[in-house]
Design a protein around this motif. Structure first.
Motif, PDB file in Angstrom:
ATOM      1  N   ALA A 282     -12.487  -2.833  10.343  1.00  0.00           N
ATOM      2  CA  ALA A 282     -11.897  -2.557   9.031  1.00  0.00           C
ATOM      3  C   ALA A 282     -10.908  -1.394   9.121  1.00  0.00           C
ATOM      4  O   ALA A 282      -9.830  -1.438   8.503  1.00  0.00           O
ATOM      5  N   ALA A 283     -11.254  -0.373   9.886  1.00  0.00           N
ATOM      6  CA  ALA A 283     -10.346   0.762  10.053  1.00  0.00           C
ATOM      7  C   ALA A 283      -9.073   0.330  10.775  1.00  0.00           C
ATOM      8  O   ALA A 283      -7.970   0.773  10.421  1.00  0.00           O
TER       9      ALA A 283
ATOM     10  N   TYR B 124      -8.294   2.661  17.479  1.00  0.00           N
ATOM     11  CA  TYR B 124      -9.255   1.710  16.900  1.00  0.00           C
ATOM     12  C   TYR B 124      -9.306   0.401  17.680  1.00  0.00           C
ATOM     13  O   TYR B 124     -10.376  -0.204  17.776  1.00  0.00           O
TER      14      TYR B 124
ATOM     15  N   CYS C 178      -3.932   2.998  15.515  1.00  0.00           N
ATOM     16  CA  CYS C 178      -4.160   1.592  15.872  1.00  0.00           C
ATOM     17  C   CYS C 178      -4.646   1.485  17.311  1.00  0.00           C
ATOM     18  O   CYS C 178      -5.600   0.746  17.598  1.00  0.00           O
TER      19      CYS C 178
ATOM     20  N   VAL D 199      -7.673  -2.646  10.682  1.00  0.00           N
ATOM     21  CA  VAL D 199      -6.863  -3.374   9.698  1.00  0.00           C
ATOM     22  C   VAL D 199      -6.153  -2.386   8.775  1.00  0.00           C
ATOM     23  O   VAL D 199      -4.955  -2.537   8.484  1.00  0.00           O
ATOM     24  N   HIS D 200      -6.876  -1.372   8.333  1.00  0.00           N
ATOM     25  CA  HIS D 200      -6.278  -0.349   7.463  1.00  0.00           C
ATOM     26  C   HIS D 200      -5.070   0.299   8.140  1.00  0.00           C
ATOM     27  O   HIS D 200      -3.990   0.411   7.539  1.00  0.00           O
ATOM     28  N   TRP D 201      -5.242   0.737   9.393  1.00  0.00           N
ATOM     29  CA  TRP D 201      -4.158   1.417  10.088  1.00  0.00           C
ATOM     30  C   TRP D 201      -3.018   0.477  10.426  1.00  0.00           C
ATOM     31  O   TRP D 201      -1.843   0.890  10.446  1.00  0.00           O
ATOM     32  N   GLU D 202      -3.317  -0.785  10.684  1.00  0.00           N
ATOM     33  CA  GLU D 202      -2.249  -1.752  10.958  1.00  0.00           C
ATOM     34  C   GLU D 202      -1.346  -1.945   9.743  1.00  0.00           C
ATOM     35  O   GLU D 202      -0.163  -2.252   9.877  1.00  0.00           O
ATOM     36  N   GLN D 203      -1.894  -1.737   8.557  1.00  0.00           N
ATOM     37  CA  GLN D 203      -1.134  -1.911   7.317  1.00  0.00           C
ATOM     38  C   GLN D 203      -0.526  -0.605   6.809  1.00  0.00           C
ATOM     39  O   GLN D 203       0.196  -0.591   5.826  1.00  0.00           O
ATOM     40  N   SER D 204      -0.821   0.476   7.486  1.00  0.00           N
ATOM     41  CA  SER D 204      -0.368   1.798   7.063  1.00  0.00           C
ATOM     42  C   SER D 204       1.101   2.040   7.416  1.00  0.00           C
ATOM     43  O   SER D 204       1.625   1.480   8.381  1.00  0.00           O
TER      44      SER D 204
ATOM     45  N   ARG E  46       0.407   5.975  12.587  1.00  0.00           N
ATOM     46  CA  ARG E  46      -0.100   4.598  12.582  1.00  0.00           C
ATOM     47  C   ARG E  46      -0.341   4.059  13.987  1.00  0.00           C
ATOM     48  O   ARG E  46      -1.422   3.551  14.286  1.00  0.00           O
TER      49      ARG E  46
END
Length: 80
Positions: free
Chosen positions: A41-42, A61, A58, A44-49, A54
């Motif tokens: 989940a983290a 993680y 990524c 995915v969050h950073w990939e969208q940041s 970033r």
């Protein structure tokens, strides 16, 4: 717990039954699955940041997800 187990099953679909069985009987394995799901989940969050950090996050993680997946696989192999 179910979300975490599903995350592990998504990574190892051919071992789904073994993952479910081990998660029901081993609290440490449950925790490992929870850590794996949280790391995914983290990621995915950073990939969208759009943060300047970033790429570094990524990479961190991705490595953590890879390490946790390897731990899950090792636990499954040990439990056979």
């Amino acid at each position: 717990m179910q979300h975490a187990v599903q995350a592990a099953i998504a990574r190892f679909p051919d071992r789904g039954h073994a993952i479910e069985d081990l998660a029901w009987t081993d609290e440490d394995f449950q925790s490992l699955c929870e850590d794996f799901a949280a790391a995914q989940a983290a990621l995915v969050h950073w990939e969208q940041s759009s943060s300047p950090v970033r790429e570094a996050r990524c990479a961190e993680y991705r490595e953590l997800v890879r390490e946790l997946a390897a731990e899950i696989e090792a636990e499954l192999d040990r439990s056979r």
